[in-house]
Write a protein that holds these residues in place. Structure first.
Motif, short mmCIF file in Angstrom:
data_model
loop_
_atom_site.label_atom_id
_atom_site.label_comp_id
_atom_site.label_asym_id
_atom_site.label_seq_id
_atom_site.Cartn_x
_atom_site.Cartn_y
_atom_site.Cartn_z
N VAL A 30 44.76 -71.54 -6.20
CA VAL A 30 44.36 -71.11 -4.86
C VAL A 30 43.90 -69.65 -4.95
O VAL A 30 44.62 -68.80 -5.46
CB VAL A 30 45.51 -71.24 -3.85
N TYR A 31 42.69 -69.39 -4.47
CA TYR A 31 42.14 -68.03 -4.47
C TYR A 31 42.12 -67.52 -3.03
O TYR A 31 41.34 -67.99 -2.21
CB TYR A 31 40.73 -68.05 -5.07
N GLN A 32 42.98 -66.56 -2.74
CA GLN A 32 43.13 -66.06 -1.38
C GLN A 32 42.55 -64.65 -1.24
O GLN A 32 42.39 -63.92 -2.21
CB GLN A 32 44.60 -66.06 -0.98
N LEU A 33 42.23 -64.31 0.00
CA LEU A 33 41.77 -62.97 0.30
C LEU A 33 42.90 -61.98 0.07
O LEU A 33 44.07 -62.28 0.33
CB LEU A 33 41.30 -62.88 1.75
N THR A 34 42.56 -60.80 -0.41
CA THR A 34 43.56 -59.76 -0.60
C THR A 34 43.93 -59.16 0.76
O THR A 34 43.24 -59.37 1.76
CB THR A 34 43.04 -58.64 -1.51
N ALA A 35 45.01 -58.41 0.80
CA ALA A 35 45.44 -57.77 2.05
C ALA A 35 44.37 -56.82 2.57
O ALA A 35 44.12 -56.74 3.78
CB ALA A 35 46.76 -57.01 1.82
N GLU A 36 43.69 -56.11 1.67
CA GLU A 36 42.63 -55.18 2.08
C GLU A 36 41.44 -55.94 2.65
O GLU A 36 40.83 -55.50 3.63
CB GLU A 36 42.20 -54.33 0.89
N GLU A 37 41.11 -57.08 2.06
CA GLU A 37 39.98 -57.87 2.56
C GLU A 37 40.30 -58.45 3.94
O GLU A 37 39.47 -58.40 4.86
CB GLU A 37 39.66 -58.99 1.57
N LYS A 38 41.50 -58.99 4.11
CA LYS A 38 41.89 -59.56 5.40
C LYS A 38 42.02 -58.51 6.48
O LYS A 38 41.90 -58.82 7.67
CB LYS A 38 43.20 -60.34 5.25
N ALA A 39 42.25 -57.26 6.08
CA ALA A 39 42.43 -56.19 7.07
C ALA A 39 41.16 -55.92 7.87
O ALA A 39 41.21 -55.32 8.94
CB ALA A 39 42.87 -54.91 6.37
N TRP A 40 40.02 -56.39 7.38
CA TRP A 40 38.76 -56.18 8.11
C TRP A 40 38.55 -57.23 9.18
O TRP A 40 37.60 -57.16 9.96
CB TRP A 40 37.58 -56.16 7.14
N GLN A 41 39.41 -58.24 9.26
CA GLN A 41 39.32 -59.25 10.32
C GLN A 41 40.31 -58.87 11.42
O GLN A 41 41.52 -58.87 11.22
CB GLN A 41 39.71 -60.62 9.74
N GLY A 42 39.77 -58.54 12.60
CA GLY A 42 40.65 -58.09 13.67
C GLY A 42 40.57 -58.91 14.95
O GLY A 42 41.18 -58.57 15.96
N TYR A 43 39.82 -60.02 14.92
CA TYR A 43 39.66 -60.82 16.12
C TYR A 43 40.82 -61.79 16.31
O TYR A 43 41.48 -62.20 15.35
CB TYR A 43 38.36 -61.64 16.04
N GLN A 44 41.05 -62.19 17.56
CA GLN A 44 42.06 -63.18 17.89
C GLN A 44 41.44 -64.25 18.78
O GLN A 44 40.64 -63.94 19.66
CB GLN A 44 43.25 -62.52 18.62
N GLN A 45 41.83 -65.49 18.53
CA GLN A 45 41.29 -66.59 19.33
C GLN A 45 41.68 -66.42 20.79
O GLN A 45 42.82 -66.12 21.12
CB GLN A 45 41.81 -67.93 18.80
N GLY A 46 40.72 -66.60 21.68
CA GLY A 46 40.95 -66.42 23.11
C GLY A 46 40.75 -64.99 23.57
O GLY A 46 40.84 -64.71 24.78
N GLN A 47 40.47 -64.08 22.68
CA GLN A 47 40.28 -62.67 23.01
C GLN A 47 38.96 -62.45 23.74
O GLN A 47 37.94 -63.03 23.39
CB GLN A 47 40.32 -61.84 21.73
N GLN A 48 38.98 -61.62 24.78
CA GLN A 48 37.75 -61.27 25.49
C GLN A 48 37.36 -59.84 25.15
O GLN A 48 38.17 -58.92 25.22
CB GLN A 48 37.93 -61.40 27.01
N LEU A 49 36.12 -59.66 24.74
CA LEU A 49 35.59 -58.34 24.40
C LEU A 49 34.67 -57.88 25.52
O LEU A 49 33.84 -58.63 26.00
CB LEU A 49 34.80 -58.41 23.09
N ARG A 50 34.84 -56.61 25.93
CA ARG A 50 34.06 -56.06 27.03
C ARG A 50 33.28 -54.85 26.55
O ARG A 50 33.82 -53.98 25.84
CB ARG A 50 34.97 -55.69 28.20
N PHE A 51 32.01 -54.76 26.94
CA PHE A 51 31.14 -53.66 26.52
C PHE A 51 30.42 -53.08 27.73
O PHE A 51 30.07 -53.79 28.67
CB PHE A 51 30.10 -54.15 25.50
#
Length: 231
Positions: A30-51
């Motif tokens: 199994v080849y998994q993303l490293t902690a540093e690579e995963k740290a760039w993903q910050g979204y959460q399901q159901g999250q609303q982004l406002r601009f």
């Protein structure tokens, strides 16, 4: 009688050898993303982004409808399942969403008779990948999308391993940035890599700012300027 016993012993020995060599049920690597690579993903399901943007009360909203973190088989290549066990699996994260306060305009055509539609776009795609030409190497593929008209390569393979970015100049790593009064840590400024000639009513994104662990925190739209993320 002795011959029968000898044949039985040989048969049992062969059975033991083949049973011990049968690795088809052994789990594959199994080849998994490293902690540093995963740290760039910050979204959460159901999250609303406002601009919003300076000098305007208008607010644009986006909804994260899917954060899919999975292990998947890439391809069989020379991996021999009966001998070496199950196929290797690679971690793959996909984030999808869409703009909720508007719809996407698409020119009317033979293949697309609709005038406008709500399209779900891929905001982030991260995956481990093994090149066919070099099965001993595992790399990180990354892609960032935004608002239907923008797709860019954030070069996270280089960013997460402290390697120089491509000389193309489309990606710049900023140690920090402040947009709309909100400060962020490491942020990628990603410019559009190709020219687009928009049809009437289409809005083109020229560049985005993508913050580590947060996601898109700002984007520049031709004709309306800089849009920054609200709290």
């Amino acid at each position: 009688m002795r011959k029968i016993l000898l044949l039985s012993a040989v048969s049992a020995a062969y059975s033991l050898v083949f049973t011990s060599c049968d690795k088809s049920n052994m789990p594959g690597p199994v080849y998994q993303l490293t902690a540093e690579e995963k740290a760039w993903q910050g979204y959460q399901q159901g999250q609303q982004l406002r601009f919003s943007r300076a000098g305007s009360s208008q607010v644009r909203t986006y909804l994260i409808v899917e954060v899919d973190d999975r292990l998947e088989e890439q391809y069989q290549s020379v991996w021999i399942t009966p001998v070496q066990g199950k196929l290797p699996r690679y971690q793959h994260i996909t984030v999808k969403g869409y703009r909720t306060d508007s719809v996407i305009y698409t020119p009317v055509g033979f293949a697309n008779p609709r005038d406008s539609a709500r399209a779900v776009d891929t905001f982030l795609d991260l995956q481990k990948y093994m090149p066919r030409a070099d099965p001993s190497t595992t790399i990180l593929l990354s892609e960032v999308g935004w608002d239907h008209w923008f797709i860019g390569n954030p070069q996270l393979q280089a960013v997460t391993t402290n390697q120089p970015l491509s000389v193309s100049g489309n990606v710049e790593l900023l140690p920090s940035i402040t947009l709309g009064g909100i400060s962020y840590g490491p942020t990628l400024r990603i410019k559009r890599a190709y020219v687009v000639y928009p049809a009437p009513r289409q809005r083109i994104i020229s560049q985005i700012w993508y913050a580590k662990g947060v996601g898109v925190v700002g984007y520049e739209e031709l004709g309306t300027g800089l849009w920054y993320r609200l709290r």
